[in-house]
Design a protein around this motif. Structure first.
Motif, short mmCIF file in Angstrom:
data_model
loop_
_atom_site.label_atom_id
_atom_site.label_comp_id
_atom_site.label_asym_id
_atom_site.label_seq_id
_atom_site.Cartn_x
_atom_site.Cartn_y
_atom_site.Cartn_z
N ASP A 145 20.26 9.90 2.30
CA ASP A 145 19.70 8.61 2.69
C ASP A 145 18.23 8.73 3.06
N VAL A 146 17.51 7.61 2.95
CA VAL A 146 16.09 7.59 3.29
C VAL A 146 15.91 7.30 4.78
N VAL A 147 15.09 8.11 5.42
CA VAL A 147 14.64 7.83 6.78
C VAL A 147 13.14 7.60 6.67
N PHE A 148 12.66 6.45 7.14
CA PHE A 148 11.25 6.14 6.95
C PHE A 148 10.70 5.38 8.14
N ASP A 149 9.38 5.38 8.22
CA ASP A 149 8.68 4.60 9.23
C ASP A 149 7.36 4.14 8.64
N LYS A 150 6.89 2.98 9.10
CA LYS A 150 5.60 2.47 8.64
C LYS A 150 4.48 3.03 9.51
N ILE A 151 3.36 3.30 8.88
CA ILE A 151 2.18 3.82 9.56
C ILE A 151 1.16 2.68 9.64
N ASN A 152 0.83 2.28 10.83
CA ASN A 152 -0.07 1.14 11.02
C ASN A 152 -1.53 1.61 10.96
N ILE A 153 -2.12 1.48 9.78
CA ILE A 153 -3.50 1.91 9.57
C ILE A 153 -4.45 0.97 10.30
N CYS A 154 -5.39 1.55 11.01
CA CYS A 154 -6.40 0.76 11.73
C CYS A 154 -7.24 -0.03 10.72
N GLU A 155 -7.62 -1.23 11.09
CA GLU A 155 -8.44 -2.05 10.20
C GLU A 155 -9.80 -1.41 9.95
N GLY A 156 -10.36 -1.72 8.79
CA GLY A 156 -11.70 -1.24 8.48
C GLY A 156 -11.79 -0.42 7.21
N LEU A 157 -10.64 -0.23 6.51
CA LEU A 157 -10.64 0.57 5.30
C LEU A 157 -10.28 -0.27 4.08
N LYS A 158 -10.79 0.17 2.93
CA LYS A 158 -10.34 -0.33 1.64
C LYS A 158 -10.21 0.88 0.72
N PHE A 159 -9.71 0.66 -0.46
CA PHE A 159 -9.48 1.76 -1.39
C PHE A 159 -10.08 1.42 -2.75
N CYS A 160 -10.40 2.44 -3.50
CA CYS A 160 -10.92 2.22 -4.84
C CYS A 160 -10.23 3.17 -5.80
N ALA A 161 -9.55 2.60 -6.78
CA ALA A 161 -8.85 3.40 -7.79
C ALA A 161 -9.78 3.66 -8.97
N VAL A 162 -9.94 4.93 -9.31
CA VAL A 162 -10.72 5.32 -10.48
C VAL A 162 -9.70 5.76 -11.53
N ILE A 163 -9.49 4.88 -12.52
CA ILE A 163 -8.35 4.99 -13.42
C ILE A 163 -8.81 5.38 -14.82
N PRO A 164 -8.43 6.55 -15.31
CA PRO A 164 -8.84 6.96 -16.67
C PRO A 164 -8.00 6.24 -17.73
N ASP A 165 -8.47 6.28 -18.96
CA ASP A 165 -7.78 5.57 -20.04
C ASP A 165 -6.74 6.45 -20.74
N PHE A 166 -6.30 7.51 -20.08
CA PHE A 166 -5.22 8.33 -20.65
C PHE A 166 -4.09 8.44 -19.65
N LYS A 167 -2.90 8.69 -20.17
CA LYS A 167 -1.71 8.78 -19.34
C LYS A 167 -1.44 10.23 -18.94
N LEU A 168 -0.70 10.38 -17.84
CA LEU A 168 -0.23 11.70 -17.42
C LEU A 168 1.19 11.50 -16.89
N SER A 169 2.17 12.03 -17.60
CA SER A 169 3.55 11.83 -17.19
C SER A 169 3.85 12.61 -15.91
N THR A 170 4.71 12.03 -15.08
CA THR A 170 5.12 12.70 -13.85
C THR A 170 5.79 14.03 -14.18
N GLU A 171 6.55 14.05 -15.27
CA GLU A 171 7.25 15.29 -15.67
C GLU A 171 6.26 16.41 -15.95
N ARG A 172 5.22 16.10 -16.70
CA ARG A 172 4.22 17.13 -17.00
C ARG A 172 3.48 17.56 -15.73
#
Length: 295
Positions: A145-172
């Motif tokens: 079973d999953v045991v989880f908790d949320k992490i309350n990140i303090c305000e003031g952050l954003k994120f930026c995804a730099v996404i290439p045009d090729f795939k990478l499988s999780t298996e590889r």
């Protein structure tokens, strides 16, 4: 017809291998309804319009668990989460399928039920948990079973995804990982995971760059991504508080202060200079998680 909207996710977040995950405001949407017979799927590539479709398989698995038999299903798929880029596209299909099945069957599954079914289908909870709950989560598996908790990140952050045009499988990306790690590397990651979480909760963002380091997976997976080290370096040059491989990659995620207005343009210009096709998307934390859209 019911509609489920599921956010993108970024797992691991540096040292938190297979346990930390973050929901972001990029979404896939799934519509489903029970029909008299058969299977109709639209809105996705032809190769996914069959019984191997992960959203459909997740619905079927959920129906099996709750003891419901659907006569037939009509499914429409859409959204913005790119496939095999380390942004939780598979997790979105799983979460969407489980929630859609719950709605159609009127089974009344609660959040913990949904989190657990999703993790059993996915095999690990780092992506599916934040996709269900929103925000940043720490998740482990205990006795199945999953045991989880949320992490309350303090305000003031954003994120930026730099996404290439090729795939990478999780298996590889899993195949390049070592079977064992040293005691020192284990301590290295444990200590940095603790510091990372502390810095996010307390708003000590200048410590993120120390807490986000990793020796378990990024140094191996980075070798599969052309210009990986260069992009990571430029993230810091352009003012990022931290940079990490999103999930299994190949997307690289930068952690930014909200007031950093120059990062995206600077990164786009750099990527032009190396003649590579990468997409740059500024994102915010999704705090609500997967939602049923009722028209």
């Amino acid at each position: 017809m019911i509609e489920v909207r599921v956010p993108a996710t970024s797992a691991n977040i540096g040292p938190g291998f297979d346990c930390l995950g973050l929901a972001l405001n990029m979404y896939n949407s799934f519509k489903a309804e029970e029909i008299e017979h058969g299977l109709e799927i639209s809105g996705c590539d032809e190769e996914f319009k069959n019984e191997d479709n992960l959203f459909y398989k997740s619905m079927v698995k959920t129906f099996e668990i709750i003891g419901y038999k659907a006569k037939g299903l009509k499914i429409e798929i859409g959204g913005d989460i790119p496939v095999s880029r380390g942004l939780g596209s598979s997790a979105s299909c799983i979460v969407g399928g489980v929630i859609a099945a719950n709605e159609i069957s009127k089974a009344g599954l609660n959040t913990y039920d949904i989190v657990n079914i999703c993790a059993k289908i996915e095999g690990h909870p780092d992506n599916t948990t934040p996709a269900v709950t929103g925000g940043m989560t720490a998740s482990i598996m205990k006795s199945g079973d999953v045991v989880f908790d949320k992490i309350n990140i303090c305000e003031g952050l954003k994120f930026c995804a730099v996404i290439p045009d090729f795939k990478l499988s999780t298996e590889r990306a899993r195949q390049v990982l070592p079977k064992t790690i040293s005691y020192n590397d284990g301590v290295y990651n444990l200590s940095r995971t603790a510091l990372l979480i502390s810095s996010l909760i307390n708003g000590n963002f200048d410590l993120i760059k120390h807490g986000i380091d990793d020796r378990m997976h990024q140094i191996y997976r980075g070798s599969l991504i052309e210009n990986y080290e260069d992009v990571i370096k430029k993230c810091y040059d352009f003012g990022a508080e931290g940079a990490f491989l999103s999930g299994a990659g190949p997307t690289i995620m930068a952690v930014l202060r909200e007031e950093n207005q120059n990062f995206s343009n600077c990164m786009k210009e750099f990527l032009k200079s190396i003649n590579k096709k990468w997409d740059v998307k500024e994102l915010k934390i999704d705090t609500k998680g997967a939602m049923v859209i009722r028209n």
